[in-house]
Design a protein around this motif. Structure first.
Motif, short mmCIF file in Angstrom:
data_model
loop_
_atom_site.label_atom_id
_atom_site.label_comp_id
_atom_site.label_asym_id
_atom_site.label_seq_id
_atom_site.Cartn_x
_atom_site.Cartn_y
_atom_site.Cartn_z
N ILE A 162 7.70 9.07 -3.19
CA ILE A 162 6.74 8.02 -2.80
C ILE A 162 5.47 8.64 -2.22
CG2 ILE A 162 6.31 6.11 -1.20
CD1 ILE A 162 9.28 5.37 -1.52
N LEU A 163 5.64 9.59 -1.32
CA LEU A 163 4.47 10.22 -0.69
C LEU A 163 3.69 11.06 -1.68
CD1 LEU A 163 5.76 11.22 2.86
CD2 LEU A 163 4.93 9.02 2.00
N HIS A 164 4.36 11.61 -2.67
CA HIS A 164 3.69 12.37 -3.72
C HIS A 164 2.93 11.45 -4.67
CE1 HIS A 164 3.05 15.12 -7.06
NE2 HIS A 164 3.70 14.30 -7.85
N GLN A 165 3.51 10.28 -4.94
CA GLN A 165 2.91 9.36 -5.92
C GLN A 165 1.76 8.55 -5.33
OE1 GLN A 165 6.72 7.51 -6.73
NE2 GLN A 165 6.72 8.29 -8.83
N HIS A 166 1.75 8.35 -4.02
CA HIS A 166 0.69 7.56 -3.38
C HIS A 166 0.05 8.41 -2.29
CE1 HIS A 166 -1.43 4.39 -1.21
NE2 HIS A 166 -1.28 3.64 -2.29
N ASN A 167 -1.10 9.01 -2.60
CA ASN A 167 -1.75 9.93 -1.67
C ASN A 167 -2.41 9.22 -0.50
OD1 ASN A 167 -1.07 12.26 -3.16
ND2 ASN A 167 -2.78 11.88 -4.58
N GLY A 168 -2.74 7.93 -0.69
CA GLY A 168 -3.40 7.19 0.37
C GLY A 168 -2.43 6.78 1.46
N ALA A 169 -2.95 6.09 2.45
CA ALA A 169 -2.13 5.63 3.57
C ALA A 169 -1.11 4.60 3.11
CB ALA A 169 -3.02 5.04 4.66
N ILE A 170 0.09 4.69 3.65
CA ILE A 170 1.13 3.69 3.42
C ILE A 170 1.51 3.13 4.78
CG2 ILE A 170 3.49 3.27 2.62
CD1 ILE A 170 3.15 5.58 0.67
N ASP A 171 1.37 1.82 4.94
CA ASP A 171 1.63 1.22 6.25
C ASP A 171 3.12 1.08 6.52
OD1 ASP A 171 -1.14 0.33 7.36
OD2 ASP A 171 -1.17 -0.21 5.24
N ALA A 172 3.91 0.72 5.50
CA ALA A 172 5.35 0.54 5.73
C ALA A 172 6.12 0.69 4.43
CB ALA A 172 5.64 -0.83 6.35
N ILE A 173 7.31 1.26 4.55
CA ILE A 173 8.24 1.37 3.43
C ILE A 173 9.49 0.59 3.79
CG2 ILE A 173 9.64 2.93 2.01
CD1 ILE A 173 7.59 5.13 2.59
N GLY A 297 -4.04 -6.91 3.89
CA GLY A 297 -4.81 -5.72 3.57
C GLY A 297 -4.06 -4.42 3.76
N GLN A 298 -2.74 -4.48 3.90
CA GLN A 298 -1.94 -3.28 4.11
C GLN A 298 -1.31 -2.80 2.80
OE1 GLN A 298 0.88 -3.50 7.34
NE2 GLN A 298 -0.70 -3.91 8.87
N THR A 299 -0.87 -1.55 2.80
CA THR A 299 -0.13 -0.99 1.68
C THR A 299 1.34 -0.96 2.03
OG1 THR A 299 -2.01 0.37 0.97
CG2 THR A 299 0.18 1.03 0.20
N LEU A 300 2.14 -1.71 1.28
CA LEU A 300 3.55 -1.88 1.57
C LEU A 300 4.37 -1.49 0.35
CD1 LEU A 300 3.29 -5.43 3.22
CD2 LEU A 300 3.17 -3.21 4.38
N VAL A 301 5.44 -0.75 0.57
CA VAL A 301 6.31 -0.28 -0.52
C VAL A 301 7.72 -0.81 -0.30
CG1 VAL A 301 7.35 1.74 -1.62
CG2 VAL A 301 4.96 1.82 -0.85
N ALA A 302 8.34 -1.33 -1.36
CA ALA A 302 9.73 -1.77 -1.32
C ALA A 302 10.53 -0.98 -2.33
CB ALA A 302 9.84 -3.27 -1.62
N ILE A 303 11.73 -0.55 -1.95
CA ILE A 303 12.62 0.16 -2.87
C ILE A 303 13.40 -0.86 -3.69
CG2 ILE A 303 14.39 1.93 -3.10
CD1 ILE A 303 11.92 2.89 -1.57
N GLU A 304 13.14 -0.89 -4.99
CA GLU A 304 13.97 -1.71 -5.89
C GLU A 304 15.15 -0.82 -6.28
OE1 GLU A 304 13.90 -4.05 -10.17
OE2 GLU A 304 12.01 -3.25 -9.36
N SER A 305 16.25 -0.97 -5.56
CA SER A 305 17.30 0.05 -5.57
C SER A 305 18.29 -0.03 -6.73
CB SER A 305 18.07 0.01 -4.25
OG SER A 305 18.69 -1.27 -4.08
N GLY A 306 18.35 -1.16 -7.44
CA GLY A 306 19.32 -1.22 -8.52
C GLY A 306 19.23 -2.49 -9.34
#
Length: 510
Positions: A162-173, A297-306
């Motif tokens: 995730i950190l490799h794929q999105h170089n910009g700021a990530i507010d929450a995972i 206005g935040q960057t939010l990531v969710a794990i679609e786990s299966g």
């Protein structure tokens, strides 16, 4: 501790069999939530789940002697398939102990990947105990689904990606939580590299072992857990995973079944993929977090786990999605039993669509109807409709959050029993396998007369039943003891308003 895990994650061998999954932008969710939402697509792994990462890393790290003796695991689904594929790729024999309630599609999937499947018990705990016994007898290495450093490190490669794929700021995972292996690995890596990024766990509100443990500051064991999101139905967070979660996880969000179903639809709308309930858990938590906190206005990531969902379950998911999206309101409304009363009721609702209307004649003066109404999705819409109806003299009971109404009553509305039955009512669940319903009926032994019975198969591992029995109050404890001895999860529903208003006997209609 954290440096050891960073080293393990960097050395993990997951890419011998897993792929770097995409981090997909979700345009529809992003627009609706006014945030930049990304989905980490672990549903695209060869076994349609992230579990392959930890399983392969653990097995690949074994010594030659351990590999020669083979590996064993206990699982009802994704971990089983991950271990089976990992062992096959490494040329190692594998034995998977699965509960007898495991859907046939998952059993066949394990066999197709070269592993031997042994069916034992009705729950994961029973399968786990048997697997540990076999491991000792056969000298095989047990591959834990989450509470193992090499498994945790394998899952932690997701955070690295995730950190490799999105170089910009990530507010929450946002990370789904069962036993904690996934969130422990992701949190360790993310907090080491970008400590400002929040790592937020998401659990079903009826299986929140990490949430309870964080509040108590120690591991706790839940007496029972909900089974809808079966991939995270764990009673106690892992020992090692909890150590990491306490240090590096910022908070935990809990969501209900309807919110999970709505998230499955959201993922489908943005990706055209169908997530399993546990796979959509993080997205449900992300939505709830954004809506409750009012973040934008935040960057939010969710794990679609299966994405290992039985096709049969899609019917149930679709039914619950409207409520989960706050797009349907369920009400019990008393209407005068006179010609034109339904027309007047509909006129009062104006252009609002009626999604469901269940009714049967019972009382000469008053009709009790079960009605579904479309909703704008606004938080106060339901309260506004109820207030509007009450202002016109209607007696209204909100059923939108009533589980009994949604699981059973809406399919049973057909009138009350015509006489006093002295009926006591229970909702219960039992393992869904051949002969299970017969076993339940036999356990009653003909001692009590069944006055009402409703059963629905949702394509899940456990079936749900609503049952009414004629029995004196003095025998209720005996009945409850019988249920407990047979391993059934139950709850008395005699005073539930959904039951009293629509299907209870004369003595319950008040």
């Amino acid at each position: 501790m954290i440096h050891q895990y960073i080293e393990r994650i960097l050395r993990a061998k997951v890419y011998d069999v897993a792929q770097e999954s995409p981090l997909d932008y979700a345009p529809l969710l992003s627009k609706r939530l006014d945030n930049r939402v990304y989905l980490k697509r672990e549903d695209l792994q060869p076994v349609f789940s992230f579990k392959l990462r930890g399983a392969y890393n653990k097995i690949a790290m074994l010594g030659e002697r351990e590999q020669a003796n083979g590996v064993i695991a206990a699982s009802a689904g994704n971990h089983a398939q991950g271990v089976a594929l990992a062992a096959k790729r490494l040329g190692i024999k594998a034995l998977i102990v699965m509960p007898r309630t495991t859907p046939e599609i998952k059993v066949e999937s394990v066999k197709a990947r070269g592993a031997k499947a042994v069916l034992h018990g009705d729950s994961f705990d029973e399968a786990y105990d048997h697997a540990m016994q076999l491991a000792g007898e056969k000298g095989m290495t047990f591959v834990h689904p989450y509470d193992d450093p090499d498994v945790i490190a394998g899952q932690g490669t997701i955070g690295m990606e995730i950190l490799h794929q999105h170089n910009g700021a990530i507010d929450a995972i946002f990370v789904p939580v069962g036993g904690g292996g996934l969130i422990a690995g992701i949190a360790a890596y993310v907090k080491f590299v970008r400590p400002e990024t929040k790592v937020i766990g998401v659990e079903p509100d009826d299986a929140d072992c990490l949430n309870r443990a964080m509040a108590a500051k120690r591991r706790v064991s839940l007496k029972q857990v909900g089974l809808f999101a079966d991939g995270v139905a764990v009673k106690q967070i892992g020992k090692e995973t909890f150590k990491l979660a306490q240090r590096y996880v910022d908070e935990v969000v809990t969501v209900n079944t309807d919110e999970i179903c709505a998230a499955i639809k959201d993922i489908f709308d943005d990706t055209r993929s169908v997530a399993e309930p546990a796979g959509a858990l993080a997205t449900a938590g992300l939505k709830k977090y954004a809506e409750q906190r009012g973040v934008s206005g935040q960057t939010l990531v969710a794990i679609e786990s299966g994405a290992n969902i039985n096709f049969d379950r899609l019917r149930y998911v679709a039914e619950r999605t409207q409520v989960g999206e706050h797009r349907e309101i369920l009400l019990a409304v008393a209407i005068p039993e006179t010609p034109g009363s339904f027309l007047n009721f509909c006129k009062l609702l104006g252009k609002r669509s009626i999604t469901e209307f269940n009714y049967r004649y019972f009382d000469a003066s008053q009709a009790q109807v079960f009605v579904g109404l479309s909703s704008s999705g606004e938080e106060n819409d339901c309260a506004g409709v109820i207030a509007q109806l009450q202002a016109e003299g209607y007696k209204v009971t909100d059923m939108t959050a009533n589980e009994l109404a949604k699981d059973h009553i809406r399919y049973m509305v057909g009138g009350h029993a015509p006489c006093q039955l002295h009926e006591v009512t229970y909702s219960l669940q039992f393992p869904e396998r051949p002969g299970a319903l017969l076993k339940f009926l036999l356990s009653l032994g003909g001692r009590w007369n069944i006055s009402m019975f409703h059963y629905r198969n949702h394509g899940a591992a456990f079936g749900k039943v609503l049952i009414g029995l004629q029995m004196p109050k003095s025998e209720r404890k005996v009945f409850q003891k019988t249920l407990a001895e047979e391993g059934f999860t139950y709850q008395e529903e005699t005073d539930n308003p959904a039951y009293r208003l629509f299907v209870g006997g004369q003595e319950n209609k008040r």
